[in-house]
Design a protein around this motif. Structure first.
Motif, PDB file in Angstrom:
ATOM      1  N   ALA A   1      23.723  -0.851  46.129  1.00 53.84           N
ATOM      2  CA  ALA A   1      24.572   0.263  46.572  1.00 53.84           C
ATOM      3  C   ALA A   1      25.891  -0.311  47.051  1.00 53.84           C
ATOM      4  N   THR A   2      26.907   0.536  47.043  1.00 53.46           N
ATOM      5  CA  THR A   2      28.227   0.161  47.538  1.00 53.46           C
ATOM      6  C   THR A   2      28.453   0.865  48.865  1.00 53.46           C
ATOM      7  N   HIS A   3      28.960   0.120  49.859  1.00 58.72           N
ATOM      8  CA  HIS A   3      29.226   0.705  51.171  1.00 58.72           C
ATOM      9  C   HIS A   3      30.721   0.821  51.387  1.00 58.72           C
ATOM     10  N   LEU A   4      31.192   2.050  51.625  1.00 58.04           N
ATOM     11  CA  LEU A   4      32.571   2.279  52.042  1.00 58.04           C
ATOM     12  C   LEU A   4      32.539   2.415  53.556  1.00 58.04           C
ATOM     13  N   ALA A   5      32.977   1.373  54.253  1.00 57.95           N
ATOM     14  CA  ALA A   5      32.868   1.297  55.714  1.00 57.95           C
ATOM     15  C   ALA A   5      33.990   2.086  56.382  1.00 57.95           C
ATOM     16  N   ARG A   6      33.857   3.421  56.292  1.00 57.51           N
ATOM     17  CA  ARG A   6      34.855   4.319  56.876  1.00 57.51           C
ATOM     18  C   ARG A   6      34.266   5.723  56.943  1.00 57.51           C
ATOM     19  N   GLU A   7      35.018   6.630  57.526  1.00 59.33           N
ATOM     20  CA  GLU A   7      34.631   8.039  57.581  1.00 59.33           C
ATOM     21  C   GLU A   7      34.787   8.662  56.190  1.00 59.33           C
ATOM     22  N   TYR A   8      34.060   9.742  55.963  1.00 61.20           N
ATOM     23  CA  TYR A   8      34.193  10.521  54.734  1.00 61.20           C
ATOM     24  C   TYR A   8      35.614  11.054  54.604  1.00 61.20           C
ATOM     25  N   ARG A   9      36.128  11.027  53.362  1.00 61.12           N
ATOM     26  CA  ARG A   9      37.445  11.596  53.054  1.00 61.12           C
ATOM     27  C   ARG A   9      37.291  12.575  51.894  1.00 61.12           C
ATOM     28  N   ARG A  10      38.070  13.641  51.935  1.00 66.84           N
ATOM     29  CA  ARG A  10      38.072  14.588  50.816  1.00 66.84           C
ATOM     30  C   ARG A  10      38.345  13.801  49.529  1.00 66.84           C
ATOM     31  N   GLY A  11      37.565  14.082  48.517  1.00 73.32           N
ATOM     32  CA  GLY A  11      37.710  13.379  47.247  1.00 73.32           C
ATOM     33  C   GLY A  11      36.642  12.316  47.030  1.00 73.32           C
ATOM     34  N   ASP A  12      35.922  11.938  48.096  1.00 76.62           N
ATOM     35  CA  ASP A  12      34.882  10.908  47.970  1.00 76.62           C
ATOM     36  C   ASP A  12      33.767  11.316  47.010  1.00 76.62           C
ATOM     37  N   ILE A  13      33.475  12.617  46.931  1.00 76.30           N
ATOM     38  CA  ILE A  13      32.349  13.033  46.087  1.00 76.30           C
ATOM     39  C   ILE A  13      32.756  13.347  44.649  1.00 76.30           C
ATOM     40  N   ALA A  14      34.051  13.315  44.359  1.00 78.38           N
ATOM     41  CA  ALA A  14      34.517  13.608  43.001  1.00 78.38           C
ATOM     42  C   ALA A  14      33.832  12.672  42.007  1.00 78.38           C
ATOM     43  N   GLY A  15      33.334  13.231  40.932  1.00 75.82           N
ATOM     44  CA  GLY A  15      32.690  12.443  39.892  1.00 75.82           C
ATOM     45  C   GLY A  15      31.236  12.104  40.159  1.00 75.82           C
ATOM     46  N   CYS A  16      30.703  12.563  41.273  1.00 76.14           N
ATOM     47  CA  CYS A  16      29.300  12.286  41.594  1.00 76.14           C
ATOM     48  C   CYS A  16      28.386  13.332  40.951  1.00 76.14           C
ATOM     49  N   ALA A  17      27.194  12.895  40.607  1.00 70.62           N
ATOM     50  CA  ALA A  17      26.193  13.801  40.055  1.00 70.62           C
ATOM     51  C   ALA A  17      25.450  14.520  41.163  1.00 70.62           C
ATOM     52  N   LEU A  18      25.448  13.926  42.362  1.00 75.28           N
ATOM     53  CA  LEU A  18      24.649  14.440  43.472  1.00 75.28           C
ATOM     54  C   LEU A  18      25.215  13.885  44.765  1.00 75.28           C
ATOM     55  N   ALA A  19      25.121  14.688  45.837  1.00 68.84           N
ATOM     56  CA  ALA A  19      25.628  14.226  47.134  1.00 68.84           C
ATOM     57  C   ALA A  19      24.665  14.623  48.242  1.00 68.84           C
ATOM     58  N   TYR A  20      24.556  13.728  49.228  1.00 67.03           N
ATOM     59  CA  TYR A  20      23.776  13.990  50.437  1.00 67.03           C
ATOM     60  C   TYR A  20      24.691  13.812  51.634  1.00 67.03           C
ATOM     61  N   ALA A  21      24.559  14.710  52.598  1.00 60.38           N
ATOM     62  CA  ALA A  21      25.250  14.559  53.873  1.00 60.38           C
ATOM     63  C   ALA A  21      24.181  14.320  54.923  1.00 60.38           C
ATOM     64  N   ALA A  22      24.237  13.176  55.570  1.00 61.62           N
ATOM     65  CA  ALA A  22      23.229  12.804  56.571  1.00 61.62           C
ATOM     66  C   ALA A  22      23.929  12.265  57.809  1.00 61.62           C
ATOM     67  N   THR A  23      24.751  13.111  58.401  1.00 60.17           N
ATOM     68  CA  THR A  23      25.480  12.735  59.615  1.00 60.17           C
ATOM     69  C   THR A  23      25.142  13.724  60.720  1.00 60.17           C
ATOM     70  N   ASP A  24      25.701  13.494  61.888  1.00 66.03           N
ATOM     71  CA  ASP A  24      25.556  14.437  62.998  1.00 66.03           C
ATOM     72  C   ASP A  24      26.831  15.260  63.184  1.00 66.03           C
ATOM     73  N   ASP A  25      27.735  15.183  62.228  1.00 70.02           N
ATOM     74  CA  ASP A  25      29.052  15.809  62.352  1.00 70.02           C
ATOM     75  C   ASP A  25      29.107  17.113  61.547  1.00 70.02           C
ATOM     76  N   ARG A  26      29.062  18.238  62.248  1.00 73.20           N
ATOM     77  CA  ARG A  26      29.059  19.551  61.586  1.00 73.20           C
ATOM     78  C   ARG A  26      30.348  19.817  60.817  1.00 73.20           C
ATOM     79  N   THR A  27      31.452  19.304  61.320  1.00 75.87           N
ATOM     80  CA  THR A  27      32.737  19.487  60.633  1.00 75.87           C
ATOM     81  C   THR A  27      32.702  18.794  59.278  1.00 75.87           C
ATOM     82  N   VAL A  28      32.194  17.569  59.250  1.00 76.88           N
ATOM     83  CA  VAL A  28      32.064  16.833  57.985  1.00 76.88           C
ATOM     84  C   VAL A  28      31.135  17.587  57.039  1.00 76.88           C
ATOM     85  N   HIS A  29      30.046  18.128  57.566  1.00 75.13           N
ATOM     86  CA  HIS A  29      29.108  18.877  56.732  1.00 75.13           C
ATOM     87  C   HIS A  29      29.796  20.071  56.080  1.00 75.13           C
TER      88      HIS A  29
END
Length: 175
Positions: free
Chosen positions: A50-78
């Motif tokens: 796996a590849t680790h991007l050591a930062r907060e989520y940014r808009r555009g991170d999920i572009a091109g993905c087949a599937l996404a999971y959100a597993a944080t405690d941050d409701r705004t990010v969700h």
């Protein structure tokens, strides 16, 4: 998911389970999280699985993905992830927030080849997780061993059957 790009936003225990499942399915996994708090996640990254991007989520991170999971405690990010996933048509599971999900992931108890999936239809992911833990205790290592033995016996039986009648010959009928 083999060879398909998937993303997990989060670096804790729940994210680790999602990453492990995606890696097992052969996905190209990206983890977005400032830190990885679970040693198994760090090990997966160190092994190049796996590849680790050591930062907060940014808009555009999920572009091109087949599937996404959100597993944080941050409701705004969700909420941001859910909006972006809807716009891009990317299936998203927001752990423990069924109203933001476009798919529900069952809790899965595993013991070797034995897999038991539990779903509450999003009504109570915590209850499904509790049942998973109870089933993992109930179905111990002996079930995995038994399935290995049964698998070997089945292969042996099917192998003998194929050898005795030829690889394409239909089974003989008695009557």
């Amino acid at each position: 998911m083999t060879g398909r790009r998937c993303i997990v936003v989060g670096g804790g225990e729940v994210a680790a389970r999602k990453v492990e499942s995606l890696v097992a399915a052969g996905a190209q996994v990206i983890i977005v999280s400032p830190i990885l708090t679970v040693p198994s996640l760090s090990a997966i990254v160190e092994r190049g699985l796996a590849t680790h991007l050591a930062r907060e989520y940014r808009r555009g991170d999920i572009a091109g993905c087949a599937l996404a999971y959100a597993a944080t405690d941050d409701r705004t990010v969700h909420r941001e992830l859910a909006a972006e996933a809807r716009t891009l048509g990317i299936p998203l599971n927001v752990v423990d927030v069924p109203e933001l999900c476009t798919f529900i992931a069952p809790a899965v108890a595993k013991q070797g080849a034995l897999q038991i999936a539990i779903s509450t239809g999003g009504a109570s992911p915590a209850f499904a997780a509790r049942l998973r833990r109870e089933l993992e205790e109930q179905f111990g290592i002996e079930y995995g061993i038994a399935l290995k033995v049964l698998h070997a016996a089945r292969r042996k039986l099917h192998g003998d059957e194929i050898e005795s009648r030829g690889s394409h010959a239909p089974p003989e009928r008695s009557g």
